[in-house]
Enzyme design. Structure first.
Site, PDB file in Angstrom:
ATOM      1  N   GLU A   1      -2.989   8.175  -4.352  1.00  0.00           N
ATOM      2  CA  GLU A   1      -3.224   7.305  -5.500  1.00  0.00           C
ATOM      3  C   GLU A   1      -4.549   7.678  -6.142  1.00  0.00           C
ATOM      4  O   GLU A   1      -5.566   7.717  -5.439  1.00  0.00           O
ATOM      5  CB  GLU A   1      -3.251   5.854  -5.025  1.00  0.00           C
ATOM      6  CG  GLU A   1      -3.173   4.821  -6.124  1.00  0.00           C
ATOM      7  CD  GLU A   1      -2.986   3.416  -5.578  1.00  0.00           C
ATOM      8  OE1 GLU A   1      -3.949   2.614  -5.687  1.00  0.00           O
ATOM      9  OE2 GLU A   1      -1.910   3.115  -5.039  1.00  0.00           O
TER      10      GLU A   1
ATOM     11  N   ARG B   1       0.857  -1.183   0.000  1.00  0.00           N
ATOM     12  CA  ARG B   1       0.000   0.000   0.000  1.00  0.00           C
ATOM     13  C   ARG B   1       0.891   1.230   0.000  1.00  0.00           C
ATOM     14  O   ARG B   1       1.965   1.236   0.604  1.00  0.00           O
ATOM     15  CB  ARG B   1      -0.917   0.021   1.237  1.00  0.00           C
ATOM     16  CG  ARG B   1      -2.088  -0.956   1.161  1.00  0.00           C
ATOM     17  CD  ARG B   1      -3.095  -0.544   0.104  1.00  0.00           C
ATOM     18  NE  ARG B   1      -4.303  -1.372   0.119  1.00  0.00           N
ATOM     19  CZ  ARG B   1      -4.481  -2.458  -0.602  1.00  0.00           C
ATOM     20  NH1 ARG B   1      -3.484  -2.885  -1.390  1.00  0.00           N
ATOM     21  NH2 ARG B   1      -5.606  -3.139  -0.558  1.00  0.00           N
TER      22      ARG B   1
ATOM     23  N   HIS C   1      -1.245   0.452  -9.928  1.00  0.00           N
ATOM     24  CA  HIS C   1      -1.900  -0.489  -9.009  1.00  0.00           C
ATOM     25  C   HIS C   1      -2.555  -1.639  -9.781  1.00  0.00           C
ATOM     26  O   HIS C   1      -3.770  -1.852  -9.737  1.00  0.00           O
ATOM     27  CB  HIS C   1      -2.949   0.229  -8.153  1.00  0.00           C
ATOM     28  CG  HIS C   1      -3.237  -0.484  -6.872  1.00  0.00           C
ATOM     29  ND1 HIS C   1      -3.622   0.159  -5.720  1.00  0.00           N
ATOM     30  CD2 HIS C   1      -3.190  -1.809  -6.542  1.00  0.00           C
ATOM     31  CE1 HIS C   1      -3.822  -0.723  -4.752  1.00  0.00           C
ATOM     32  NE2 HIS C   1      -3.561  -1.922  -5.236  1.00  0.00           N
TER      33      HIS C   1
END
Length: 328
Positions: free
Chosen positions: A265, A236, A284
């Site tokens: 993000e 993360r 991602h």
């Protein structure tokens, strides 16, 4: 027979969505970006099921607007956007999707290492730009065979990465909150965190985001790494202090970085990290294969339908907590 009322806060693979629509009346957010909070709260007034996404925060405030909610499901392993305690207080089971994305994420993690080590994307840019000529200075990388890979977070994905690293002739060490009993089986050796930082030629981060791991990699940790170290984060974004990483890469404190996750993000186009030549960032995509995302979506639906029918979820994060609450 009336159908269950379900809110889906984002996209869902078609086969899974079709299953839900057979049994449920669905309200789904299909536009880009996160669903507006006011609209989400309005939809949740009568909702019995919710498929959440990482872009929304499931907390006490949200649950106040969802008095009929029976179950929450999310197509992900991580759930740092979910207040598990708040769900448990309301006796609402929360389901995630462990297991089904192990190989896809391990492939991506090791691909980032391999592409970084051999400067594959830079080689492609070199060719595409027309710089490839006889005697030209092609990008040079490093060998992986014989190097030490440090894995931080040795769960199922970590073990799968260790298997791939072993096939490339790497020596694998790892740090985990708890030492595994099967070191020999997974082909890795446990080390203390600081020792791993000092000894690893390459580091892959796979730890979940928690209070303990938020900011785990900062200036102090990058200082302890080798100047030749390659740093890969597939966990993360907030596990890494982005400013500290930028400085470490900018000054040559470490050699290279590769990220599949960022903080924030998506990463802003004007973020300083994007100005560096020694970093690779992907959007991602750890679980982003057709097969894996379909399997995740189907498990998400399995969890949702089970909860709507009052049955145990196939993959429930807080089953034991709810049972303990009910006993108390």
């Amino acid at each position: 027979m009336s159908k269950y009322k379900v809110v889906i806060a984002g996209s869902l693979m078609a086969p899974a969505l079709e299953r839900i629509q057979k049994f449920c009346d669905v309200k789904q957010w299909t536009k880009s970006g996160a669903i507006p909070q006011e609209l989400l709260f309005d939809w949740l007034k009568d909702a019995e099921g919710l498929i959440a996404t990482a872009s929304i925060k499931v907390d006490k405030e949200l649950l106040k607007h969802a008095p009929k909610l029976k179950v929450i499901s999310q197509a992900a392993v991580g759930y740092d956007n979910i207040d598990i305690g708040a769900c448990t207080d309301k006796s609402i089971p929360f389901g995630n999707t462990p297991g089904v994305l192990v190989d896809a994420t391990a492939d991506l993690a090791f691909s980032l290492l391999l592409c970084s080590a051999r400067r594959i994307h830079e080689g492609w840019d070199f060719v595409r730009s027309g710089a490839w000529r006889s005697g030209s200075n092609i990008p040079f990388g490093i060998d992986l065979a014989g190097k030490t890979l440090g894995i931080v977070g040795m769960g199922q994905i970590g073990a799968a990465v260790a298997k791939r690293a072993g096939a490339f002739g790497m020596n694998v060490i790892y740090y985990n909150r708890n030492r595994r009993p099967d070191d020999e089986k997974i082909g890795a050796t446990y080390q203390h965190f600081d020792t791993l930082l000092e000894e690893a030629d390459c580091i892959i981060v796979l730890t979940p985001l928690s209070k303990e791991t938020r900011g785990l990699f900062g200036r102090e940790q990058f200082t302890k790494m080798k100047s030749t170290a390659y740093f890969i984060n597939v966990s993360r974004g907030p596990v890494v202090d982005a400013n500290a990483l930028f400085d470490a890469l900018k000054t040559g404190q470490i050699a290279y970085g590769a990220l599949d996750v960022t903080d924030p993000e998506p990463i802003p186009i004007d973020h300083p990290l994007l100005t560096l030549p020694n970093i690779l960032i992907t959007p991602h995509i750890g679980s982003a294969t057709t097969e894996t995302r379909t399997a995740m979506a189907q498990l998400t639906v399995d969890n949702l339908l089970a909860g709507l029918e009052g049955k145990p979820l196939p993959a429930c994060v807080n089953t034991n907590l709810i049972m303990e609450k009910q006993k108390g």
